[in-house]
Motif scaffolding. Structure first.
Motif, mmCIF file in Angstrom:
data_model
loop_
_atom_site.group_PDB
_atom_site.id
_atom_site.type_symbol
_atom_site.label_atom_id
_atom_site.label_comp_id
_atom_site.label_asym_id
_atom_site.label_seq_id
_atom_site.Cartn_x
_atom_site.Cartn_y
_atom_site.Cartn_z
ATOM 1 N N GLN B 26 30.634 4.379 -28.227
ATOM 2 C CA GLN B 26 29.448 3.544 -28.063
ATOM 3 C C GLN B 26 28.647 3.471 -29.361
ATOM 4 O O GLN B 26 28.042 2.445 -29.676
ATOM 5 N N GLN B 29 29.995 0.810 -31.350
ATOM 6 C CA GLN B 29 29.529 -0.474 -30.820
ATOM 7 C C GLN B 29 28.191 -0.856 -31.464
ATOM 8 O O GLN B 29 27.963 -2.003 -31.845
ATOM 9 N N LEU B 30 27.303 0.131 -31.576
ATOM 10 C CA LEU B 30 25.995 -0.115 -32.192
ATOM 11 C C LEU B 30 26.175 -0.554 -33.642
ATOM 12 O O LEU B 30 25.521 -1.485 -34.106
ATOM 13 N N GLN B 32 28.679 -2.032 -34.932
ATOM 14 C CA GLN B 32 29.234 -3.387 -34.971
ATOM 15 C C GLN B 32 28.169 -4.453 -34.721
ATOM 16 O O GLN B 32 28.347 -5.603 -35.089
ATOM 17 N N LEU B 33 27.090 -4.058 -34.076
ATOM 18 C CA LEU B 33 26.032 -5.027 -33.791
ATOM 19 C C LEU B 33 25.068 -5.185 -34.966
ATOM 20 O O LEU B 33 24.171 -6.010 -34.930
ATOM 21 N N GLN B 34 25.272 -4.353 -35.979
ATOM 22 C CA GLN B 34 24.423 -4.415 -37.165
ATOM 23 C C GLN B 34 25.030 -5.368 -38.173
ATOM 24 O O GLN B 34 26.235 -5.362 -38.373
ATOM 25 N N ASP B 35 24.206 -6.222 -38.746
ATOM 26 C CA ASP B 35 24.695 -7.122 -39.801
ATOM 27 C C ASP B 35 23.536 -7.480 -40.728
ATOM 28 O O ASP B 35 22.470 -6.867 -40.636
ATOM 29 N N ASN B 38 20.374 -8.229 -39.032
ATOM 30 C CA ASN B 38 19.793 -7.059 -38.359
ATOM 31 C C ASN B 38 20.274 -5.785 -39.053
ATOM 32 O O ASN B 38 21.046 -5.014 -38.478
ATOM 33 N N PHE B 41 19.522 -2.197 -37.374
ATOM 34 C CA PHE B 41 19.677 -2.112 -35.931
ATOM 35 C C PHE B 41 19.972 -0.690 -35.445
ATOM 36 O O PHE B 41 19.332 -0.195 -34.522
ATOM 37 N N GLU B 44 17.024 1.625 -35.753
ATOM 38 C CA GLU B 44 15.993 1.255 -34.780
ATOM 39 C C GLU B 44 16.329 1.770 -33.387
ATOM 40 O O GLU B 44 15.478 2.361 -32.712
ATOM 41 N N PHE B 49 15.737 6.090 -29.245
ATOM 42 C CA PHE B 49 16.389 7.157 -28.486
ATOM 43 C C PHE B 49 15.697 8.496 -28.728
ATOM 44 O O PHE B 49 15.449 9.261 -27.792
ATOM 45 N N SER B 84 20.253 6.756 -21.496
ATOM 46 C CA SER B 84 19.941 6.428 -22.884
ATOM 47 C C SER B 84 20.909 7.092 -23.858
ATOM 48 O O SER B 84 21.307 6.475 -24.848
ATOM 49 N N SER B 86 23.954 7.804 -23.250
ATOM 50 C CA SER B 86 25.195 7.043 -23.090
ATOM 51 C C SER B 86 25.136 5.740 -23.887
ATOM 52 O O SER B 86 26.101 5.351 -24.531
ATOM 53 N N SER B 87 23.983 5.085 -23.862
ATOM 54 C CA SER B 87 23.819 3.809 -24.551
ATOM 55 C C SER B 87 23.873 3.917 -26.062
ATOM 56 O O SER B 87 24.186 2.930 -26.735
#
Lengths: 187, 151
Positions: B26, B29-30, B32-35, B38, B41, B44, B49, B84, B86-87
């Protein structure tokens, strides 16, 4: 990561979650899939946003024109929230004449089959197990594509003709199963 | 330290966090959402958390300190912490939550306190490790390098 739509036809998703971390996560996930996103932290705030009264009187609606203006194409909500659960929210939405056609997706960290079935029976389109991932975003699109404002496809016409004779209850179950079926085919 | 060395340290450190089970998929995954749009990300989300977890750990400490422990409340806090962690991919913290919920169901205060102790330890460990990771990132950027993408 497929682009969903141009700016003109950008789909607007309302996300509901009481966890600040999960709100940030779902917002980012949805935005990377090019959805316009509004995030709220409770079921009652979601109903407020949708223009629906959240008090005991189910189906009491505040403002139809407001609802039309908002233009929410899909609602994605956490199941376990204090006060109003995602299931309660789902029921209110499905019980509202102005909102019942908006597809609803439920998210939960717990894989409880009876919970999942209950939500699907109540009209939820999908159930996402948390933590929600980028691959889950692909499962959203089919539900948006069935929206009334989209062109009717030959497949949906066939499906409608077939279910004419069946009771509304069975039709809903059939549609849910079809949704899962078509989606598995598309994946 | 020169950039190449910093980058190698970073990769090694990151790999160890995954290998030792502090982080799971996971967290990737976080990342991968950064670019470029962002760039902060991950920091943040992880900061949220940290704040959220410290609040929950405080609430848990207080709840278990009551003469009549409200186990429903304790369970609710643990459930949130499990969600949280887990996320964000904080695997060890998440795993501590499972036995915690069991002893909560049994209304076993002593066992709950032991679980709380363990979660606090795991939380502090992962917090420390993530902060080290972010510091390494900052050092790489300050030295003019790019942060390596992990597979």
């Amino acid at each position: 990561m497929a682009q969903v739509a141009t700016m003109d036809h950008q789909f607007h998703v309302l996300a509901v979650d009481d966890s600040i971390i999960d709100r940030k996560l779902i917002e980012r996930l949805l935005k990377t899939s090019s959805y316009q996103v509004t995030v709220v932290d409770s079921g009652s705030k979601a109903l407020e946003y949708l223009g629906l009264s959240s008090d005991e009187n189910e189906g009491v609606e505040i403002d139809h024109s407001h609802v039309r203006e908002i233009g929410i194409n899909l609602i994605i909500t956490d199941y376990s929230m204090p006060g109003m659960t995602g299931y309660d929210l789902l029921r209110k939405i499905k019980g509202s004449s102005s909102l019942k056609d908006i597809p609803v997706i439920i998210m939960s960290s717990e894989n409880v089959p009876s919970r999942i079935n209950r939500c699907l029976e109540e009209g939820a389109e999908e159930f996402f197990l948390k933590p929600v991932q980028q691959s889950d975003m692909n499962r959203i699109k089919p539900h948006l594509m069935r929206e009334k404002r989209q062109k009717v496809t030959p497949n949906s016409l066939k499906r409608k003709a077939m279910v004419e004779c069946i009771s509304p209850e069975k039709t809903r179950k059939y549609n849910n199963l079809c949704g899962i079926f078509w989606q598995n085919i598309c994946e | 330290m020169e950039v190449g060395q910093l980058q190698r340290s970073f990769i090694e450190y990151m790999s160890s966090l995954f290998n030792e089970g502090f982080l799971d998929a996971q967290f990737s995954q976080l990342q991968q959402l950064q670019d470029e749009s962002n760039p902060d990300f991950v920091v943040e989300v992880v900061s949220l958390f940290f704040e959220d977890s410290e609040r929950l750990l405080n609430d848990l400490t207080m709840a278990l300190d009551q003469p009549n422990v409200d186990f429903k409340q304790v369970d609710a806090h643990v459930h949130q912490l499990k969600g949280s962690s887990s996320s964000v991919g904080a695997q060890r913290v998440k795993n501590c939550c499972v036995p915690f919920r069991s002893v909560c169901e049994e209304k076993n205060t002593e066992a709950c306190l032991r679980c709380l102790q363990q979660i606090k330890q795991e939380y502090l460990l992962v917090k420390n490790k993530l902060q080290t990771l972010f510091e390494l990132e900052q050092q790489i950027v300050a030295a003019g390098g790019a942060i390596p993408m992990m597979q």
